[in-house]
Design an enzyme around this catalytic site. Structure first.
Site: not given
Length: 617
Positions: A187, A266
């Protein structure tokens, strides 16, 4: 002339033989795993990844196989895990891949249970762990900046990748192993936009020997993709919510990256808890509808989390927001996941299993027998000495002209005590500049105040005579692991201590990592004022070990160790009011329980419960 003709004939025959041989040779084998356009392929066939996150340090090693078997029975074909740098290199050049940190065995066990693996090696992982998974010793170098082109940081991360590859490199799909692919950083688009840095991390991974396919993972927004991806690395997307959120996120990914796999790197099928806030839940029905939609569209997914487990010891990290300066994470990482903290299937587990079974051809394995945590009778705890009475056996005093953070004394986790005797009367505002994270202030051994970074507290009014001994006991409650502030979240008092704007000098400092070696030196018996921070000891006697949840209500705030194993932090403010204690850490007969409290307890016993308690007073 004849020789020439003979040579030509021979060459022609040789060429024909070679052509025939080539025609007869079998086609080259496809790679074991590949990213082919918008889909994944396993052994040359289309493959939809049905994955769930499980983190090996958060699961008792003895339970790894059982929890992995539960994942397979729910219909998952893959598990995802981070590799945790700070667990594997606790000090520079000192490596630990044993016990709870045995990543290789965890991966091989997953393969034995019929599961592929997606490995997310970092170096940054977030995961609500301390410092986002970076080793705290990086903060000992003034000015070092993680997740950047800082040469000092990159030298450390290159060493980490090299050692990690020595441990698990042969288990990659590129060599026929279960590790399908590896995530590049984590991320990064939520932190920065330096593509040179991402390329440097990729180069380090490749140089170390990680040659399986790579991918990046970011939240569902164009600016996050732009910052966190590289043009030649496949990207996946992270999101929470329901089926509409999944649809919007996958469409956002497809709009950004026309070619590439469609995958939820995710899918947040639950959420984590902060101390002092409410326990989080997500309905099983919403999670099931979202997974149903993804499978119907052929979208691969990774449940974050399938099984959260427990942030044992000092694992837990922290966050911050625009309105909250500091949000420490609880010890429990239950995450309202399909498999609860003790490894039991929840209603969410069965709802997801039903949906997955609808979309796959093969029959799913039967659900294994679930663990059965047990209630245990109350056992007494006795005072085992105040902290101030035990300082000399727990720590070596160090002199420091100025207040300095914990890392400056070579300490990574735990508590640190700053001591000064006043030369003159002190009346006014005592200010702890940049307190990280909670301080208990004592005058001549008596608690006169507590300051909490969560609430922005750093000032205490005092009126003390000359000769008073001031002790500032500071607890590190987890380094920030997400966002810009993670780069310099040192612990202790990180700037100065002042009295009426005049900086105080001349300190005696006691680092208190509360490690196993130090705690073994604790003598028996009570000593000192037990209304101040101190230790309590008890014996839990069992006929047979059993999973349980220690009820910490009535014990204020502190830490628990059982048979030398650090369960983690408890705090009366909740929502977590119990600590998971696995059977594998217990034994038949007597079990030693050590409790450290920074607030005076109102209870004198503890008991084991059959399930967790979540309450926010």
């Amino acid at each position: 002339m004849n020789i020439s003709r003979t040579l030509q004939a021979g060459l022609l025959a040789l060429a024909m033989t070679g052509t025939a041989a080539l025609a007869a040779a079998p086609a080259a084998h496809p790679p074991h795993f590949a990213i082919a356009g918008a889909r994944f392929e396993l052994d040359g066939k289309p493959f939809v990844i049905r994955s769930g996150d499980m983190h090996y340090p958060r699961i008792p090693r003895a339970a790894w196989r059982a929890r992995l078997r539960m994942a397979r029975a729910m219909g998952l074909n893959t598990v995802t895990t981070y590799a945790f740098w700070f667990q594997h290199e606790p000090e520079p050049g000192q490596w630990d891949f044993s016990g709870q940190n045995d990543l290789r065995t965890f991966i091989k066990t997953a393969a034995e249970e019929g599961l592929n693996v997606v490995l997310r090696p970092g170096p940054y992982v977030c995961a609500e762990v301390d410092f986002g998974g970076f080793p705290a010793w990086l903060l000992r170098t003034p000015g070092l900046r993680v997740r950047s082109m800082d040469a000092r940081y990159l030298a450390a991360s290159a060493r980490y990748f090299k050692r990690l590859a020595q441990e698990v490199g042969d288990l990659q799909s590129s060599r026929g192993g279960p590790i399908l692919m590896l995530q590049l950083e984590n991320e990064y688009g939520s932190f920065g936009r330096d593509h040179d840095y991402l390329r440097a991390v990729r180069a380090q991974m490749r140089a170390a020997g990680f040659d399986a396919p790579l991918f990046t993972s970011d939240g569902a927004a164009g600016r996050l993709f732009e910052g966190g991806t590289l043009a030649d690395v496949p990207a996946v997307v992270n999101f929470g919510g329901g089926a509409d959120d999944a649809k919007g996120s996958i469409e956002e990914l497809a709009a950004w990256r026309k070619q590439g796999p469609r995958m939820a790197g995710e899918y947040w099928a639950g959420w984590f808890d902060h101390w002092g806030e409410q326990h989080h839940n997500q309905s099983p029905e919403e999670a099931a509808r979202t997974v149903d939609w993804m499978l119907a569209q052929g979208v691969s997914f990774n449940l974050y989390m399938f099984h959260g487990g427990t942030s044992f010891g000092w694992l837990a990290g922290a966050n911050y927001s625009g309105t909250e300066p500091y949000q420490p994470d609880t010890t429990s990482y239950d995450y309202d996941a399909a498999l609860d903290e003790a490894g039991r299937p929840t209603p969410k587990y069965f709802a997801l299993r039903e949906v997955i079974a609808k979309h796959v051809k093969e029959a799913l394995p039967s659900v294994p027998a679930a663990p059965q945590p047990q209630a245990l009778p109350a056992f007494a705890l006795q005072p085992a000495g105040s902290l101030l009475a035990r300082l000399d056996v727990l720590s070596e005093a160090q002199s420091s002209r100025w207040i300095r953070p914990m890392e400056a004394f070579g300490q990574n986790y735990g508590y640190i005590l700053y001591r000064k005797r006043l030369d003159a009367p002190a009346k006014g505002q005592l200010v702890l500049n940049e307190l990280h994270d909670q301080a208990t202030v004592l005058a001549d051994g008596r608690v006169i105040g507590r300051l909490d970074r969560r609430r922005g507290e750093n000032t205490l009014a005092v009126d003390l005579p000359a000769g008073t001994q001031i002790d500032l006991l500071v607890e590190a409650m987890g380094r920030i692991g997400f966002g810009a502030k993670l780069v310099d979240d040192n612990k202790g008092i990180t700037r100065s201590v002042a009295l009426d704007k005049e900086e105080l000098e001349g300190w005696t400092v006691y680092p208190l990592p509360m490690d196993a070696a130090a705690l073994k030196r604790l003598p028996a018996g009570a000593s000192g004022d037990m209304t101040a921070p101190g230790f309590w000891r008890g014996t839990l006697t069992l006929d047979k070990p059993a999973d349980t949840f220690l009820d910490t209500r009535g014990w204020g705030k502190g830490q628990v160790w059982v048979n030398g194993r650090h369960l983690g932090r408890f705090w009366r403010i909740g929502p977590q009011q119990t600590l998971y204690l696995p059977a594998s850490w217990l034994k038949a007969g007597k079990n030693d329980v050590l409790v450290f409290t920074t607030e005076p307890p109102t209870a004198t016993t503890m008991q084991g419960l059959a399930g967790p308690v979540y309450e926010t007073p």
